[in-house]
Scaffold this active site. Sequence first.
Site, mmCIF file in Angstrom:
data_model
loop_
_atom_site.group_PDB
_atom_site.id
_atom_site.type_symbol
_atom_site.label_atom_id
_atom_site.label_comp_id
_atom_site.label_asym_id
_atom_site.label_seq_id
_atom_site.Cartn_x
_atom_site.Cartn_y
_atom_site.Cartn_z
ATOM 1 N N HIS A 212 7.399 -3.843 1.550
ATOM 2 C CA HIS A 212 8.478 -4.122 0.600
ATOM 3 C C HIS A 212 9.775 -3.386 0.928
ATOM 4 O O HIS A 212 10.446 -2.847 0.040
ATOM 5 C CB HIS A 212 8.025 -3.798 -0.819
ATOM 6 N N HIS B 62 9.012 -9.604 -7.929
ATOM 7 C CA HIS B 62 7.681 -9.002 -8.037
ATOM 8 C C HIS B 62 7.292 -8.820 -9.507
ATOM 9 O O HIS B 62 7.101 -7.692 -9.975
ATOM 10 C CB HIS B 62 7.655 -7.663 -7.307
ATOM 11 N N GLU C 11 3.985 -13.989 -5.860
ATOM 12 C CA GLU C 11 5.233 -13.613 -5.201
ATOM 13 C C GLU C 11 5.605 -14.655 -4.145
ATOM 14 O O GLU C 11 5.046 -14.656 -3.048
ATOM 15 C CB GLU C 11 5.084 -12.240 -4.546
#
Length: 356
Positions: A108, A182, A321
Amino acid sequence: MTGRLIRESFGALPDGRPVERLRLVGEGSFEAAIITYGAAVQALHVPDRAGAVADVVLGHDALAPYLAHRRYFGAAIGRYANRIADGAFALDGVTYRVPANEGANALHGGFQGFDRRLWRVEAVEEDPVPQASLSYVSPDGEEGFPGNLQVRLTYAIPAPGTLSIAFEATTDRPTIANLTHHGFFNLAGVAAGGSVLDHHLTLLAEQYLPVDTASIPLDGPAPVDGTPFDFRAGAAIGAHIRDPHEQLSLGHGYDHNYCLPGGHADAPRLAARVEHPGSGRVMELLTDQPGLQFYSGNFLDGAGAGKSGRLHRQSDAFCLEPQGWPDAPNRPDYPGVRLDPGDTYRHVSLYRFSTI
């Protein structure tokens, strides 16, 4: 459609910079609250079949817990959502390194991804629909990524019960871009608490990516047919989560990319549908992205209270996601994630709520 947009304070960062909350209010008590720290959806209020409204996303009531613990609750993720193996990738013969923040891999966006940044409010509107655009400029070299990346993220309520999330990004040097939202969802409502294993999931993908012990894809897509990963006809999230399958063991549940048919799409198409039998709430996810990471909240551990003082534990929320595939910068056979000067990265996803 009628709607409102309300701007209010959500505290300040340690250096004094103010954080705002932008409340997009639609029809029928549907409301999304966005904070400028991490461009995160801090709350999402949705009515059930009886009209009772509940917040259906994990998050915090104040800024301090967002700063103290990185949990990605409702955040914008970038520059690269999901994992990059060994925190390294090459472009045009040059190797770039992203800080490894999950074992040997980058997750991420590294240690200070977009979820840890203060975004700027660019524009807000109430007419014709409530919407807010936020921006962030990621400088060349931030977390090891090349190029100055200019990102614009627009949240809107374009129709009753629908939240639109749209990313755009441009660069001045060849780079990679893979952005996502997210959200951690529990359609029973956060205050009610409880597991999402009874939620009924339909996921319209025939293939997924098996992973190794570090959650890096092993190879190419594998068929879901005949495995616990087959949600094409719909099943409870918990129906097979305890099955003796190696991939469920490696991920401590579901934490895998589903390969959506057709790859990058010209417009959002239906990718997943989730129903909560108790409340009757339904969420449909439409996206133009080639992948959808399904995560069953495997590592929620009760550390730190969320909204309503709830301690969120394993499988108390699920994530869907929409994004590019994990480790795509190192896999030329995967859908491309390269972004060049003169091109624009675009990602549009719709979260459409109704009841049964």
